[in-house]
Design an enzyme around this catalytic site. Structure first.
Site, short mmCIF file in Angstrom:
data_model
loop_
_atom_site.label_atom_id
_atom_site.label_comp_id
_atom_site.label_asym_id
_atom_site.label_seq_id
_atom_site.Cartn_x
_atom_site.Cartn_y
_atom_site.Cartn_z
N LYS A 1 1.58 1.42 -2.10
CA LYS A 1 1.63 1.90 -0.72
C LYS A 1 3.05 2.11 -0.23
CE LYS A 1 -2.81 0.62 1.17
NZ LYS A 1 -3.53 -0.06 2.24
N LYS B 1 -9.31 7.52 -6.53
CA LYS B 1 -10.34 6.95 -5.66
C LYS B 1 -10.62 7.86 -4.47
CE LYS B 1 -10.97 2.75 -3.60
NZ LYS B 1 -10.57 1.47 -3.03
N LYS C 1 -9.57 8.25 2.49
CA LYS C 1 -9.39 9.01 3.73
C LYS C 1 -7.99 9.57 3.83
CE LYS C 1 -9.80 4.44 5.73
NZ LYS C 1 -10.81 3.62 6.36
#
Ligand code: TRP
Length: 335
Positions: free
Chosen positions: A114, A198, A201
């Site tokens: 991230k 994956k 969103k």
């Protein structure tokens, strides 16, 4: 499962999609029906480890609450609330910041992913995110935590924190060491555009995911357009190696029909993707249409949604506050 206490969290950072539904919310409902004590938290404090537009955070929190209810969670049976309203989460997180070691945090792969290349610019919150997650779970002395594969490492860290606290303060078994529940065919639903990633969103293309709020024609279109390959459906699971898109569509089908991947392969082997896509789109529409309608209905009554969260947080506090008090006492904080 009566003595088990389940805890799980979902970040209110946008629409829920099929991956959240099959991998998380549907399983939350199953656990609720098994009579376990279930606590499901909208982790708004985790959400802000990346900056959120305040209006969106509010909107997304209510939307996820609506989706939880529309998927079958009942506010009278399960505890449904948002994290920021129960102060024990942040307070226990601080204590765990002092229990966890920097070396442990440095091993977290999700932080590395991230934060990306520019780690110096990531928020400190993103770095200590797993200590807050440990606090979420341990503030309730939860015994079981349904999570996706990607959260396994964070759960191991939670276990390490529980053990170290118990050991450092000589309170064996004060924090129970929680078990992950990772099960189901579709714990990992992949992007419809790239079967190696994956479903998420944050992926730019909306065509890569099915949102719980998508209209039925859009669901059909997304499945028709989903990436595939030039071969037919094979006879054996082994032949799906290096065919991630085919495996993903078959996995989603399996999950929706509660079949094993092998059983699904038997149904479709030898046929082309057209048949699989048509049947899959029909199934998805059948499953998601009522949810979609219910979410829309619930979102018209924000006052009701807020009252559900408020009552949930009151019930959550009844469990978490005494555990936090006891933790302070163990540490030696003067009261
Ligand atoms: N980190 C989890 C995720 O992104 C969300 C989460 C926060 C969570 N606290 C939790 C999951 C506690 C399980 C238990 O998916």
């Amino acid at each position: 499962m009566a003595e088990n206490r389940i805890f799980s969290g979902v970040q209110p950072t946008g629409n829920l999609h099929l991956g959240n539904y099959l991998g998380a919310v549907k399983r939350f409902v199953d656990l609720q029906e098994k009579n376990a004590e279930c606590i499901y938290c909208l982790v708004d404090l985790h959400a802000i480890t990346n900056w959120q537009e305040p209006k969106d955070l509010t909107e997304n929190t209510l939307e996820v609450a609506a989706a939880f209810l529309a998927c079958g969670l009942r506010e009278k049976t399960s505890i449904i609330f948002n994290q920021s309203q129960v102060k024990a989460h942040s307070e226990l997180a601080w204590i765990f910041n002092c229990v966890a070691r920097i070396g442990w945090m440095n091993r977290m792969t999700q932080f590395k992913e991230k934060a990306g290349k520019n780690k110096e610019a990531a928020s400190l919150g993103l770095y200590c995110y797993p200590a807050l997650m440990a606090a979420d779970i341990l503030a309730y002395h939860a015994t079981h935590v349904p999570v996706g594969e990607d959260q396994k490492q964070h759960l191991e860290l939670t276990r390490d924190i529980a053990l170290k606290f118990n050991n450092d303060f000589k309170v064996p078994n004060f924090f129970p060491v929680p078990e992950p529940i990772i099960e189901g065919t579709a714990t990992r639903v992949m992007s419809l555009r790239d079967g190696t990633k994956k479903m998420s969103k944050s992926e730019a293309s909306d065509m890569s995911r099915i949102n719980l709020t998508d209209e039925i024609d859009l669901i059909a279109r997304k499945i028709q357009k989903a990436k595939t390959d030039a071969f037919e459906i094979p006879e054996k699971r082994e032949d799906l190696i290096n065919r991630p898109e085919a495996e993903n569509l078959l996995t989603i089908f399996s999950s929706l029909t509660n079949k094993s991947l092998d059983e699904t392969i038997k149904i479709f082997c030898g046929s082309d993707f057209k048949r699989l896509k048509t049947e899959l789109a029909d199934l998805l529409i059948e499953e998601l249409k009522p949810i979609n309608q219910e979410v829309k209905k619930l979102l018209k009554d924000k006052t009701y949604l807020k009252s559900v969260l408020k009552e949930g947080s009151e019930k959550a506090r009844v469990i978490a506050d005494p555990i936090l008090e006891k933790t302070f006492e163990i540490i030696g904080m003067v009261k």
